[in-house]
Design a protein around this motif. Structure first.
Motif, PDB file in Angstrom:
ATOM      1  N   GLN A  35       0.938  -1.176   0.058  1.00 27.11           N
ATOM      2  CA  GLN A  35      -0.028  -0.082  -0.051  1.00 27.11           C
ATOM      3  C   GLN A  35       0.812   1.157   0.158  1.00 27.11           C
ATOM      4  N   CYS A  36       1.926   1.320   0.820  1.00 26.00           N
ATOM      5  CA  CYS A  36       2.978   2.509   0.826  1.00 26.00           C
ATOM      6  C   CYS A  36       3.609   2.602  -0.558  1.00 26.00           C
ATOM      7  N   PHE A  37       3.917   1.426  -1.224  1.00 24.28           N
ATOM      8  CA  PHE A  37       4.462   1.499  -2.604  1.00 24.28           C
ATOM      9  C   PHE A  37       3.558   2.098  -3.493  1.00 24.28           C
ATOM     10  N   ALA A  38       2.276   1.518  -3.533  1.00 23.77           N
ATOM     11  CA  ALA A  38       1.220   1.926  -4.381  1.00 23.77           C
ATOM     12  C   ALA A  38       0.735   3.419  -4.453  1.00 23.77           C
ATOM     13  N   ILE A  39       0.738   3.779  -3.205  1.00 20.57           N
ATOM     14  CA  ILE A  39       0.400   5.131  -2.887  1.00 20.57           C
ATOM     15  C   ILE A  39       1.311   6.078  -3.395  1.00 20.57           C
ATOM     16  N   THR A  40       2.693   5.851  -3.402  1.00 23.93           N
ATOM     17  CA  THR A  40       3.771   6.619  -3.952  1.00 23.93           C
ATOM     18  C   THR A  40       3.610   6.481  -5.552  1.00 23.93           C
ATOM     19  N   SER A  42       1.967  10.322  -7.147  1.00 20.88           N
ATOM     20  CA  SER A  42       3.074  11.024  -8.248  1.00 20.88           C
ATOM     21  C   SER A  42       2.363  11.131  -9.256  1.00 20.88           C
ATOM     22  N   ILE A  43       1.840  10.448  -9.636  1.00 24.11           N
ATOM     23  CA  ILE A  43       0.826  10.775 -10.983  1.00 24.11           C
ATOM     24  C   ILE A  43      -0.117  11.944 -11.104  1.00 24.11           C
ATOM     25  N   LEU A  44      -0.851  11.998  -9.924  1.00 21.28           N
ATOM     26  CA  LEU A  44      -1.824  13.017  -9.675  1.00 21.28           C
ATOM     27  C   LEU A  44      -1.153  14.178  -9.464  1.00 21.28           C
ATOM     28  N   ILE A  47      -0.893  22.923 -14.696  1.00 20.41           N
ATOM     29  CA  ILE A  47      -1.315  21.306 -15.088  1.00 20.41           C
ATOM     30  C   ILE A  47      -0.500  20.785 -15.807  1.00 20.41           C
ATOM     31  N   LEU A  48      -0.089  19.482 -15.502  1.00 20.56           N
ATOM     32  CA  LEU A  48       0.709  18.411 -16.371  1.00 20.56           C
ATOM     33  C   LEU A  48       2.334  19.436 -16.366  1.00 20.56           C
ATOM     34  N   TYR A  49       2.750  19.979 -15.208  1.00 21.34           N
ATOM     35  CA  TYR A  49       3.839  20.559 -15.039  1.00 21.34           C
ATOM     36  C   TYR A  49       4.096  21.721 -16.229  1.00 21.34           C
ATOM     37  N   SER A  50       2.930  22.254 -16.581  1.00 14.97           N
ATOM     38  CA  SER A  50       3.242  23.589 -17.533  1.00 14.97           C
ATOM     39  C   SER A  50       3.898  24.408 -17.546  1.00 14.97           C
ATOM     40  N   GLY A  51       5.005  24.637 -18.244  1.00 16.58           N
ATOM     41  CA  GLY A  51       5.977  25.999 -18.052  1.00 16.58           C
ATOM     42  C   GLY A  51       7.108  25.648 -17.006  1.00 16.58           C
ATOM     43  N   LEU A  52       7.210  24.280 -16.427  1.00 18.49           N
ATOM     44  CA  LEU A  52       8.315  24.031 -15.466  1.00 18.49           C
ATOM     45  C   LEU A  52       9.466  23.410 -16.495  1.00 18.49           C
ATOM     46  N   GLY A  53      10.057  24.622 -17.301  1.00 14.38           N
ATOM     47  CA  GLY A  53      11.255  24.204 -17.925  1.00 14.38           C
ATOM     48  C   GLY A  53      12.339  24.157 -16.968  1.00 14.38           C
ATOM     49  N   GLU A  54      13.655  24.064 -17.424  1.00 15.41           N
ATOM     50  CA  GLU A  54      15.058  23.859 -16.550  1.00 15.41           C
ATOM     51  C   GLU A  54      15.285  25.170 -16.341  1.00 15.41           C
ATOM     52  N   ASP A  55      14.852  26.203 -16.773  1.00 13.93           N
ATOM     53  CA  ASP A  55      15.103  27.699 -16.459  1.00 13.93           C
ATOM     54  C   ASP A  55      14.354  28.497 -15.548  1.00 13.93           C
ATOM     55  N   VAL A  56      13.385  27.833 -15.382  1.00 14.41           N
ATOM     56  CA  VAL A  56      12.371  28.482 -14.680  1.00 14.41           C
ATOM     57  C   VAL A  56      12.478  28.333 -13.141  1.00 14.41           C
ATOM     58  N   LEU A  57      12.623  29.092 -12.556  1.00 13.57           N
ATOM     59  CA  LEU A  57      12.940  29.352 -10.925  1.00 13.57           C
ATOM     60  C   LEU A  57      12.115  29.626  -9.971  1.00 13.57           C
ATOM     61  N   TRP A  58      12.091  28.963  -8.713  1.00 14.36           N
ATOM     62  CA  TRP A  58      11.179  28.919  -7.674  1.00 14.36           C
ATOM     63  C   TRP A  58      12.289  29.889  -6.652  1.00 14.36           C
ATOM     64  N   GLY A  59      12.118  31.080  -6.401  1.00 12.07           N
ATOM     65  CA  GLY A  59      13.288  31.571  -5.796  1.00 12.07           C
ATOM     66  C   GLY A  59      14.618  31.218  -6.184  1.00 12.07           C
ATOM     67  N   LEU A  67      -8.382   4.318  -4.467  1.00  6.61           N
ATOM     68  CA  LEU A  67      -9.445   5.385  -4.605  1.00  6.61           C
ATOM     69  C   LEU A  67      -9.337   6.328  -3.739  1.00  6.61           C
ATOM     70  N   PHE A  68      -9.626   6.207  -2.509  1.00  4.53           N
ATOM     71  CA  PHE A  68      -9.622   7.084  -1.514  1.00  4.53           C
ATOM     72  C   PHE A  68      -8.322   7.918  -1.445  1.00  4.53           C
ATOM     73  N   THR A  69      -7.021   7.497  -1.817  1.00  3.83           N
ATOM     74  CA  THR A  69      -5.976   8.237  -1.827  1.00  3.83           C
ATOM     75  C   THR A  69      -5.987   9.189  -3.031  1.00  3.83           C
ATOM     76  N   ALA A  70      -6.752   8.683  -4.201  1.00  4.44           N
ATOM     77  CA  ALA A  70      -6.821   9.752  -5.460  1.00  4.44           C
ATOM     78  C   ALA A  70      -7.590  11.023  -4.909  1.00  4.44           C
ATOM     79  N   PHE A  71      -8.802  10.587  -4.621  1.00  8.03           N
ATOM     80  CA  PHE A  71      -9.658  11.639  -4.155  1.00  8.03           C
ATOM     81  C   PHE A  71      -9.009  12.628  -3.025  1.00  8.03           C
ATOM     82  N   TRP A  72      -8.479  12.086  -2.074  1.00  8.07           N
ATOM     83  CA  TRP A  72      -8.051  12.879  -1.119  1.00  8.07           C
ATOM     84  C   TRP A  72      -6.896  13.690  -1.162  1.00  8.07           C
ATOM     85  N   THR A  73      -5.912  13.100  -2.055  1.00 11.65           N
ATOM     86  CA  THR A  73      -4.978  14.145  -2.469  1.00 11.65           C
ATOM     87  C   THR A  73      -5.414  15.416  -3.099  1.00 11.65           C
TER      88      THR A  73
END
Length: 541
Positions: free
Chosen positions: A69-74, A78-80, A103-115, A152-158
């Motif tokens: 369960q821990c492995f599958a939740i990972t 991750s996908i969601l 959404i779908l990591y849109s715009g997260l290029g290698e040159d985009v910074l967070w701080g 299923l619960f994990t997907a909705f809850w996340t």
């Protein structure tokens, strides 16, 4: 006027009237390297840390199920997180949730910074927090929810609980705006997980046999190893939350370690005084309590305050675990409520006092009004608990309408590993070629043929389960608990014993399955071999 002077004056004027983004930062390789390291440490907390910690605490027939369960939740989280979770948590703020601009990591290029770090690195670091928060719920779902229902619960809850609350506190949402202090997840991680566990045990009810029969942890060495991994990984959990390789990160790691040590030692000593002996289970649970409680305060308090927080965690969480199990009779299977909800709320409230620099040696690094900060922290905890419980209750209802979510008593009796996955955590080399079933006893196979895929050694007696039991001294078998068939290999806790090993009332009596009575006979390996050899049947053709 010289031409150079005129050009210089024009450029100077342009600089004065052109807006400059003073918040823009350049990439810092040190910060990036540290956050990447912290990301690995936090992922390591779930797989394998939490998987081992929980896996050793359940009965032998459920160890594969819990770890899987821990492995599958990972995988699910991750996908969601990639699809929409990150955007809901850290996208452009709408106050209560982020937009879908990431959404779908849109715009997260290698040159985009967070701080000063690449935003993809930041997104990955935050993903590991989402993973372990969802995986903490396994401690409540164990032997209650079917595997499909857990996913299923994990997907909705996340998406409906974790992402919005994360945005409230860290993503520019309303709790952060009013000044809630939560350095690394006291509210975001521990309060949400604990509040969900609370509504889950109320909706799902206890495991069969509770409170008369509480399975003892089947493999404490696994849990001890897992607790050690959690402790090490928490250095990245809290230290990485500084989002920089600086003094704040170093101090966060130092106070995290102090609180964990104080929590473990406090729990151990209180248990020792009450029970007359320390326990490994109590000690490692105290360490996790200290780690959970320091989490919201890690970047705000000093070492002296961390010591106070750790001592408070060990005592308060121990009291919460004991009260839940022995007074309220709530089946908090692996102490998610007693440790994470109680610890997360306690740490969040203590931050409003101990983070203040005015307290000197036992204070912190912040300057604020304690009287103003206490209600702010309290609002953060209370609103999060109410929202999380309400949405979690709805999710449980939805999941129950989609699939049959509760594990049947027949499946539980057979063992989740065998019944659900057709796998076993332990297939031990034994005198009988019949493989042990999910509870460690020998499966009922035909006496004419060995189990499929098991080679019988030459000269080795082939015994049926009844023949094996007859070969053993009757006195060596413990009596089953009233109303249940207790296996020889699977002792149960005394009803007055908490999951952390602390009796609720009187002490001095041996715990069922722990201390051998004088009337019991214990066969040595040589005695067992001799008894089996005496029952050796005639060789088959």
């Amino acid at each position: 006027m010289p031409t150079k002077t005129i050009v210089g004056a024009i450029l100077a004027t342009a600089l004065l009237i052109t807006p400059v983004d003073v918040s823009a930062q350049s990439l810092d390789s040190g910060d990036t390297a540290w956050l990447a390291t912290a990301t690995v440490l936090v992922l390591f907390m779930t797989i394998p840390g939490l998987a081992l910690f929980y896996g050793g605490m359940v009965r032998a027939g459920s160890v594969v199920s819990v770890m899987l369960q821990c492995f599958a939740i990972t995988c699910v989280v991750s996908i969601l997180w990639f699809i929409a979770g990150y955007s809901l948590a850290f996208g452009d703020s709408l106050g209560i949730v982020g937009t879908l601009n990431r959404i779908l990591y849109s715009g997260l290029g290698e040159d985009v910074l967070w701080g000063s770090i690449p935003e993809p690195t930041f997104a990955m670091f935050q993903l590991t927090f989402a993973i372990i928060t969802s995986a903490l719920l396994v401690g409540t779902f164990v032997e209650r929810l079917r595997f499909s229902a857990v996913l299923l619960f994990t997907a909705f809850w996340t998406l409906l609980v974790y992402a919005p609350v994360t945005h409230w506190v860290w993503g520019g949402g309303w709790l952060g705006t009013i000044g809630v202090l939560d350095f690394a997840g006291g509210i975001v991680v521990h309060v949400t997980a604990g509040a969900t566990a609370l509504v889950a045990i109320l909706v799902l009810g206890p495991r069969p046999g509770f409170p008369a029969r509480v399975p003892r942890p089947h493999n404490l060495p696994l849990s001890i190893a897992g607790a050690g991994m959690l402790w090490v990984g928490w250095m990245g959990f809290n230290g990485g939350s500084a989002i920089a390789a600086d003094g704040n990160a170093g101090l966060a790691m130092a106070v995290t370690h102090i609180s964990a040590a104080a929590g473990a030692f406090t729990w151990m000593m209180l248990e020792w005084l009450r029970r007359g002996r320390p326990s490994a289970l109590g000690t490692i649970t105290g360490a996790v309590a200290g780690l959970a409680t320091i989490t919201p305060a890690a970047g705000f308090v000093g070492p002296g305050a961390a010591l106070l927080i750790g001592i408070s965690a060990g005592s308060v969480c121990l009291g919460a675990v004991t009260m839940l199990r022995n007074v309220l009779k709530w089946d908090d299977s692996l102490d998610v409520i007693g440790v994470h909800l109680a610890g997360g709320a306690l740490g969040t409230l203590l931050t409003s006092v101990l983070a203040n620099s005015a307290l000197g040696l036992f204070g912190g690094q912040e300057s604020f009004s304690i009287l103003r900060q206490i209600p702010v922290q309290l609002i953060g905890v209370v609103v999060t608990v109410i929202y999380t419980m309400a949405v979690s209750w709805v999710i449980l209802a939805i999941v129950n309408a989609m699939v049959r979510q509760r594990v049947s008593e027949t499946t539980l009796a057979e063992g989740l590993d065998a019944a659900v996955h057709d796998e076993w955590g332990y297939v031990l080399d034994s005198p009988s070629p019949v493989p042990p079933d999910s509870k460690g006893t020998f499966a009922a196979e035909s006496p004419e043929q060995p189990a499929a895929g098991v080679e019988q050694r030459e000269g080795e007696p082939f015994l049926t389960p009844d023949e094996l039991r007859d070969a053993l001294s009757p006195e060596s078998r413990r009596q089953p608990a009233t109303g249940g068939a207790q296996r020889v290999s699977e002792p149960f806790m005394d009803p007055s014993t908490s999951m952390a090993g602390l009796p609720a009332a009187t002490t001095g009596q041996p715990v069922t399955g722990e201390t051998r009575q004088e009337s019991e006979s214990v066969l040595s390996p040589d005695d067992l071999r001799a008894a089996l050899a005496a029952e050796k049947p005639e060789p088959r053709e």
